[in-house]
Write an enzyme that holds these catalytic residues in place. Structure first.
Site: not given
Length: 355
Positions: A28-30
């Site tokens: 995931a791209k936090w």
């Protein structure tokens, strides 16, 4: 610190792509603050993307990092705040405050978490030249029994699962997927990863502009959307114009300029200099805690023109990042540009991702 990798260290970055590529590792791209943690026994430092220390702004993380991370290590990750099952970037920004008492109060009320996704050094061994596949294995082994406030970022090599994550995770405030080459080394400061972010479009009112640092040309256009009360809220800005186009826009928008806001309150943001006004409405000129020297001034425009912009992610009632100008919309009336046009992703509870 007696570590094989020492601060400051610029984190490895990502370049944008339109699609999730096959044959890689996916995460995931936090949407938080990128942070490289250096731990040498009881000495712990948290380095930001710019190399500056974040430790004083997140004091509640230090005991947990010492408790959960190996005794001597360097870890790459993201500082996040979760509220009601989704990321809250606004709460994160409130931490960048000059008053230590304010920071500690917020640390108790809304504690932050740290999501680890790469191991850069362990013990006396630097892993910068080690393939990501092996770095990930070492990280998983080190954080096998981790718990709050330190979390291991979920990762997969399943392309179909990554596609599903791309759709699902947005509902928890995450803004895309990051793809990493399994055999790639860690390259500080280089764009060696790939990020795939959502992109949507919206028609916005252009209600002001900021000039470019190089001279009297357009730096960015200030964008607004009408809320359900009929108030124009600043939803973000768009920029990244070629220099020639910046000069053309300055001339093109000259007839709309309202230099020196009139006293008849004819502009929806004419109260921007009053701090109290920012509490009830979103408008330009609010304080910037990252850069207190940044000039907040702007040039008001009569809110008569509409443009279409591309944006990737909403944070509350604004665009999380700078939007991209697509085209003018002479066929749209400004008062038709409302929040109702924005697509809302399905809700996703972040606790199911972090455990």
């Amino acid at each position: 610190m007696d570590l094989p990798v020492t601060p400051p260290l610029l984190p490895m970055l990502a370049r944008a792509a339109e699609r999730i590529p096959p044959g890689m590792s996916y995460e995931a791209k936090w949407d938080g603050y990128r942070a490289v943690v250096f731990r040498d026994g009881e000495r712990t430092e948290i380095g930001s993307r710019s190399g500056k220390s974040l430790a004083r702004y997140f004091p509640e993380l230090l005991p947990g990092l010492r408790r959960r991370l190996p005794d001597r290590c360097v870890v790459d990750g993201e500082i996040i705040i979760v509220r009601d099952g989704r990321l809250d970037f606004d709460a994160l920004q409130e931490r960048i405050h000059p008053a230590d008492s304010r920071v500690r109060k917020l640390a108790e009320e809304i504690p932050a978490s740290y999501v680890a996704f790469d191991m850069l050094a362990v013990g006396s061994h630097s892993m910068l030249a080690t393939p990501f596949r092996e770095r990930r294995m070492v990280l998983e082994e080190a954080l096998h029994h981790t718990g709050p406030p330190v979390h291991l970022a979920p990762a997969t090599q399943d392309h179909d699962l990554a596609l599903r994550w791309f759709d699902e995770f947005e509902g928890a405030g995450l803004d895309g997927i990051v793809a990493k080459r399994l055999e790639g080394p860690y390259r500080p400061g280089e764009r060696s990863m790939i990020k795939i972010k959502h992109e949507r479009t919206a028609d916005c009112v252009v209600a002001g502009l900021r000039t470019h640092k190089s001279g009297p040309v357009v730096g960015s256009l200030l964008l607004g959307l009408y809320d359900e009360r009929g108030r124009l809220q600043q939803v973000g800005a768009c920029g990244a114009f070629p220099m020639r186009r910046r000069a053309e826009l300055m001339e093109e928008l000259a007839p709309l300029r309202m230099d020196g806001l009139p006293e008849d309150h004819s502009h929806p943001w004419d109260d921007w200099r009053n701090a109290e006004a920012h509490a009830g409405d979103r408008m330009p000129g609010s304080p910037n805690r990252w850069n207190g020297q940044k000039d907040p001034s702007w040039i008001p425009l009569r809110p008569e023109r509409v443009c279409e912009v591309a944006y990737d992610h909403l944070q509350g009632d604004r665009f999380r990042h700078t939007a991209q100008f697509r085209r003018w919309r002479p066929d749209r009336e400004p008062d038709s540009c409302t929040y109702a046009q924005l697509e809302q992703p399905a809700t996703f509870d972040l606790s199911t991702l972090l455990g």
